[in-house]
Structures are given as C-alpha cells and as structure tokens.
Design a protein around this motif. Structure first.
Motif: not given
Length: 115
Positions: A91-115
């Motif tokens: 959900n957006r809450k978890i995504l926002a927390q990941i984006a702020i606290l751990d940007s590397n994990s956020f970009f990993g999620i983005v790559k996993e999605i295929g963006m």
C-alpha cells in the motif's frame, strides 16, 4: 398534565456542557444556549477533520512516493499501474516509508516491477 421538576438532572446536563466549552471564548463558555450551539459545532468540526486527516495523510504518502520516483526518472502513476499489473500488494503507506527510510530497497522494488 402535571408539572415536571427536572432538578439536578437539568443542572447536571447544563454543567456538563459548560464544562466541555470551558476553554471557548466569551459567551461561548459562559451562557448555556450559546455554549450548547458551540459544542454541537465543535463536534461537527471534529468529525469533519477526522475524515480530512485521512485524506491529507494519503496525499502526503502519494507526494513522497512521487518524489522518490522522480529521483529515479519515473512517474508515480506508472509505478502504481505496474504494481497492480504484477500483483504486488504494497500500500501507499508502506511504499512511502520504504522510499524515505531505505531508498535502495525502494529502487529494488521499482526494478522488480519492471519500470
């Protein structure tokens, strides 16, 4: 019809309302009728603002996710659309927390999605 003397019940009712409005300004905390009106108004505002808070927090999450996405050169609606297509349930809450606290994990999620 016989007369009904309300006695302490009415006094207790008025006292509770005046206690609720004790911090209000002027007659809104002194006179029962205006205090009663202001109490109803205050409770209506409280209900409205509890609902608006949910709206504001969601807007904040979306803004944070969008800012993190733009650092990576993608747009918010693209990542949300890709997540729904790939059946990634974050959900957006978890995504926002990941984006702020751990940007590397956020970009990993983005790559996993295929963006």
């Amino acid at each position: 019809m016989t007369r009904v003397k309300r006695g302490y019940v009415a006094r207790k009712h008025r006292k509770n309302i005046l206690k609720f409005t004790s911090g209000f300004q002027g007659a809104h905390s002194k006179l029962f009728r205006t205090a009663n009106q202001q109490k109803m108004k205050a409770l209506a505002y409280a209900q409205r603002d509890r609902n608006n808070r949910k709206r504001d927090i969601r807007r904040l999450w979306i803004t944070r996710i969008n800012a993190a996405c733009r650092n990576n050169g993608i747009v918010y609606n693209g990542i949300i659309h890709s997540m729904s297509e790939k059946k990634v349930h974050l959900n957006r809450k978890i995504l926002a927390q990941i984006a702020i606290l751990d940007s590397n994990s956020f970009f990993g999620i983005v790559k996993e999605i295929g963006m």
